[in-house]
Write an enzyme that holds these catalytic residues in place. Structure first.
Site, mmCIF file in Angstrom:
data_model
loop_
_atom_site.group_PDB
_atom_site.id
_atom_site.type_symbol
_atom_site.label_atom_id
_atom_site.label_comp_id
_atom_site.label_asym_id
_atom_site.label_seq_id
_atom_site.Cartn_x
_atom_site.Cartn_y
_atom_site.Cartn_z
ATOM 1 N N ASP A 181 -11.639 2.246 3.756
ATOM 2 C CA ASP A 181 -11.949 0.815 3.699
ATOM 3 C C ASP A 181 -13.454 0.578 3.547
ATOM 4 O OD1 ASP A 181 -9.830 -1.039 3.817
ATOM 5 O OD2 ASP A 181 -9.440 -0.545 5.922
ATOM 6 N N GLN B 179 -4.946 -1.536 9.406
ATOM 7 C CA GLN B 179 -4.804 -2.883 8.837
ATOM 8 C C GLN B 179 -5.358 -3.930 9.797
ATOM 9 O OE1 GLN B 179 -3.714 -3.429 5.705
ATOM 10 N NE2 GLN B 179 -3.998 -5.634 5.890
ATOM 11 N N LYS C 123 0.836 -1.203 0.000
ATOM 12 C CA LYS C 123 0.000 0.000 0.000
ATOM 13 C C LYS C 123 0.870 1.252 0.000
ATOM 14 C CE LYS C 123 -3.818 -2.517 2.094
ATOM 15 N NZ LYS C 123 -4.595 -2.923 3.270
#
Ligand code: GUN
Length: 288
Positions: free
Chosen positions: A120, A97, A53
């Site tokens: 997200d 994460q 990422k």
């Protein structure tokens, strides 16, 4: 005849090329999209994903910050960091994460993120908006799967999509997106009896359970589209949830692992971040 490959790597590169151009234009206007990624602990797979990422943000010219916190980070200090990022005007997207270490409550942490910065799409506010058919940041992997199907002009409306896996990250939001595109959707999971009886009726079969080569040739209808979300690290290398070599003999289309869904997930994270930056500037609404 062997199935055609859905080349996620190629499609993701195309997305990144167009994002790069858009970022150049935005920077000239004084707006640099910013993503903050938070990694708690030492999970080896998470470390790899976060690195990917970070690299992708750099490639397209975003300002990215990665916060690597120790395994024993308290919930209080994690929530405080999220509050600071919520207040930071240079940060348009926040990603924590998952999975988090066992002592941290992922739901509490996700709910602390400002929904406008929730790239997200995991905050219950955004989950609800997606379910209601309203504009919302769409979770990256499901958004990537839809993008990949559309990039290959694979019809969705009227087809039977079977999603194996009911996670908040992939299975549930993907079912919503497929429904919104007029598929008939079946969601299977670890307690489903006679899984094959469902998968064999799938025009579009998505495997997202994290069980190496769960989907075998006999479970797939001739001519199906097979999307493999699995990333399983075995001694012999990385394999998906689909027995690729056998299933490619019966499917019309199939995603490889690696190089299928994975690169699209990252490309969609970049897109969600850019859209959050634009929305923060009074730009257009997020959406596919
Ligand atoms: N862990 C596995 N996939 C994801 C994802 O898409 N987002 C986050 N935050 N964690 C993950």
């Amino acid at each position: 005849m062997a199935a055609k490959i859905l080349d996620g790597k190629k499609v993701a590169e195309e997305i990144k090329t167009s994002l790069k151009e858009e970022v150049t234009r935005l920077k000239a206007r004084g707006l640099t999209p910013g993503l903050a990624v938070v990694l708690v602990g030492e999970d080896p797979a998470s470390k790899v994903y976060v690195k990917q990422k970070e690299k992708a943000c750099e490639e397209v010219g975003f300002a990215s910050q990665v916060y690597r916190l120790p395994e024993d980070t308290s919930e209080e200090s994690l929530l405080q960091l999220i509050n600071e990022l919520n207040d930071d005007r240079a940060v348009h997207g926040i990603l924590v994460q998952l999975p988090l270490p066992g002592h941290l409550d992922a739901n509490q942490v996700i709910q602390a993120i400002n929904p406008a910065k929730d790239v997200d799409g995991f905050h219950p506010f955004n989950v609800g908006r997606l379910a209601a058919g309203l504009a919302a940041p769409v979770p990256c992997t499901p958004r990537g799967i839809i993008h990949l199907l559309e990039a290959y002009n694979i019809p969705i409306a009227g087809r039977h999509a079977v999603v194996v896996g009911r996670s908040n990250i992939v299975g549930k939001p993907l079912a919503q997106l497929l429904l919104a595109r007029d598929a008939t959707v079946t969601v299977c999971h670890s307690k489903t009896g006679n899984l094959t009886s469902f998968t064999r009726t799938a025009d579009i079969l998505v495997a997202a359970v994290g069980r190496p080569r769960l989907i075998t040739r006999d479970m797939v209808k001739l001519g199906a589209v097979v999307v493999d979300v699995g990333i399983n690290r075995l001694p012999e290398g990385m394999v998906g949830d689909v027995d690729f070599e056998a299933v490619r003999e019966v499917a019309d289309y199939i995603t490889p692992v690696p190089g299928g869904v994975g690169p699209l997930t990252i490309a969609m994270l970049l897109r969600n971040t850019l859209e959050a930056a634009l929305a923060g500037q009074g730009g257009g609404p997020p959406g596919e």
